[in-house]
Design an enzyme around this catalytic site. Sequence first.
Site, PDB file in Angstrom:
ATOM      1  N   TYR A 138       0.881  -1.222   0.180  1.00 34.30           N
ATOM      2  CA  TYR A 138       0.061   0.009  -0.004  1.00 34.30           C
ATOM      3  C   TYR A 138       0.799   1.134  -0.084  1.00 34.30           C
ATOM      4  O   TYR A 138       0.743   2.138  -0.715  1.00 34.30           O
ATOM      5  CB  TYR A 138      -1.061  -0.048   1.344  1.00 34.30           C
ATOM      6  CG  TYR A 138      -1.661   1.335   1.342  1.00 34.30           C
ATOM      7  CD1 TYR A 138      -2.768   1.564   0.604  1.00 34.30           C
ATOM      8  CD2 TYR A 138      -1.143   2.228   2.526  1.00 34.30           C
ATOM      9  CE1 TYR A 138      -3.430   3.034   0.637  1.00 34.30           C
ATOM     10  CE2 TYR A 138      -1.763   3.687   2.297  1.00 34.30           C
ATOM     11  CZ  TYR A 138      -2.999   3.627   1.428  1.00 34.30           C
ATOM     12  OH  TYR A 138      -3.783   4.851   1.730  1.00 34.30           O
ATOM     13  N   ARG A 185       1.822   8.448  12.861  1.00 31.53           N
ATOM     14  CA  ARG A 185       1.618   9.852  13.573  1.00 31.53           C
ATOM     15  C   ARG A 185       0.116  10.069  13.619  1.00 31.53           C
ATOM     16  O   ARG A 185      -0.621  10.459  14.242  1.00 31.53           O
ATOM     17  CB  ARG A 185       2.247  10.701  13.021  1.00 31.53           C
ATOM     18  CG  ARG A 185       2.160  12.199  13.555  1.00 31.53           C
ATOM     19  CD  ARG A 185       2.420  13.488  12.445  1.00 31.53           C
ATOM     20  NE  ARG A 185       1.633  13.207  11.365  1.00 31.53           N
ATOM     21  CZ  ARG A 185       1.908  13.874  10.243  1.00 31.53           C
ATOM     22  NH1 ARG A 185       3.197  14.581  10.125  1.00 31.53           N
ATOM     23  NH2 ARG A 185       1.263  13.703   9.128  1.00 31.53           N
ATOM     24  N   ARG A 195     -10.681   5.903   8.741  1.00 35.55           N
ATOM     25  CA  ARG A 195      -9.973   5.367   7.887  1.00 35.55           C
ATOM     26  C   ARG A 195      -8.774   4.197   8.621  1.00 35.55           C
ATOM     27  O   ARG A 195      -8.506   4.704   9.877  1.00 35.55           O
ATOM     28  CB  ARG A 195      -9.112   6.204   7.235  1.00 35.55           C
ATOM     29  CG  ARG A 195      -9.652   7.231   6.505  1.00 35.55           C
ATOM     30  CD  ARG A 195      -8.689   8.000   5.540  1.00 35.55           C
ATOM     31  NE  ARG A 195      -8.092   9.017   6.293  1.00 35.55           N
ATOM     32  CZ  ARG A 195      -8.391  10.205   6.576  1.00 35.55           C
ATOM     33  NH1 ARG A 195      -9.325  10.722   6.027  1.00 35.55           N
ATOM     34  NH2 ARG A 195      -7.525  11.016   7.396  1.00 35.55           N
ATOM     35  N   PHE A 255      15.667  19.052  -1.374  1.00 34.87           N
ATOM     36  CA  PHE A 255      14.313  18.644  -1.640  1.00 34.87           C
ATOM     37  C   PHE A 255      14.108  17.285  -0.905  1.00 34.87           C
ATOM     38  O   PHE A 255      13.050  16.876  -0.509  1.00 34.87           O
ATOM     39  CB  PHE A 255      14.157  18.690  -3.150  1.00 34.87           C
ATOM     40  CG  PHE A 255      12.633  18.200  -3.473  1.00 34.87           C
ATOM     41  CD1 PHE A 255      11.694  18.828  -3.651  1.00 34.87           C
ATOM     42  CD2 PHE A 255      12.598  16.751  -3.683  1.00 34.87           C
ATOM     43  CE1 PHE A 255      10.508  18.411  -4.088  1.00 34.87           C
ATOM     44  CE2 PHE A 255      11.405  16.224  -4.302  1.00 34.87           C
ATOM     45  CZ  PHE A 255      10.227  16.927  -4.297  1.00 34.87           C
TER      46      PHE A 255
END
Length: 384
Positions: A138, A185, A195, A255
């Site tokens: 997932y 978290r 969910r 980044f």
Amino acid sequence: DSLGCGLRTCYRYLNQTSRSFAAVIQALDGELRHAVCIFYLVLRALDTVEDDMSIPLDVKVPMLHEFHSHLYQPDWKYTESKEKDRQVLEDFPTISMEFRNLSKVYQDVISDICHKMGVGMAEFLEKKVDSQNEWDKYCHYVAGLVGIGLSRLFSASELEDSIVGQDTDLANSMGLFLQKTNIIRDYLEDQLEGREFWPREVWSRYAKKLSDLAKPENIDVAVQCLNELITNALHHVPDVLTYLSRLKNQSVFNFCAIPQVMAIATLAACYNNQQVFRGVVKIRKGQAVTLMMDATNIQAVKAIMYQYVEEIYQKIPSRDPSCRRTQQVVAAIRALSLPAGPMASRHHYSPIYLSCAMLLAALSWQYLSTLARATEDCVQAGDN
């Protein structure tokens, strides 16, 4: 001023939908900046379809499978979404137009990742995450593919070597580390929204239902479950360090590195922390600013990783079921993080410097907000 109205609109949407990623995307060099901006917006639109519970499954599943094809359909848009980021679907023609303006090498990457992600999202719409292998799968679909796509864009821009885009295992780990951190978290928020992303294989050893972990009487086993999942996530850190060590371009390094150090700091704050089941656990703003300033080279990142895994190590309960495994993964990260005493390479900033940096961040945000308003005026003027 050099941007056309379409691209300005895309950057406005970027700032509206992601304050955290907007800044680092806009700091990328050259044409890579535009490619990553469009990549983000395309995936944000796809994610908005997945999240919209008002779309029936018999409509949503085909939409996810076919979404990548809409990149080449100038007039396609979706105007029935109820999600907060629905503007990226309602004005998808602007995004798809700028997608088609990109070099073909960027288009091919974005379209391919969008296709694979849509198929993966559809697969998990009707099933829950059971095993740890399915958890990895997932997370691969929703985040690992993002890491792989970004890595291919980095190499396509020639700012990074081809190996960065070719080594999909390391790129996948970059995404999995961030996604697992968010899932860990956000336990309570996801529960409130209905969910469930924690793998059943793990939580079922501690409770009959995942929601039971939030009950006060189950707090001890809940924390043990939490610690086991954090230990699982920490296994990606060695791959993260190897990946970052290959990067040459400073804007690409920043980044990639900044979200990773934010993630390790978040895991350190969550580890053995009952607050995960009672509210929101976040790192402090000043701490975040310091991490952003520090994470500019691989030795500094290794030092940060060392600091936070050491913090986790100090909190490991001796009777925790995952105690031994946590100690082992921490030892592995330590070995990679301190080959030549990188703690000494980490900068230490005075309070005055930190104040100046925070002022600069505030001014930058004010500038971006002004730019966004100016862009909106430009778009409205065009409409009129």
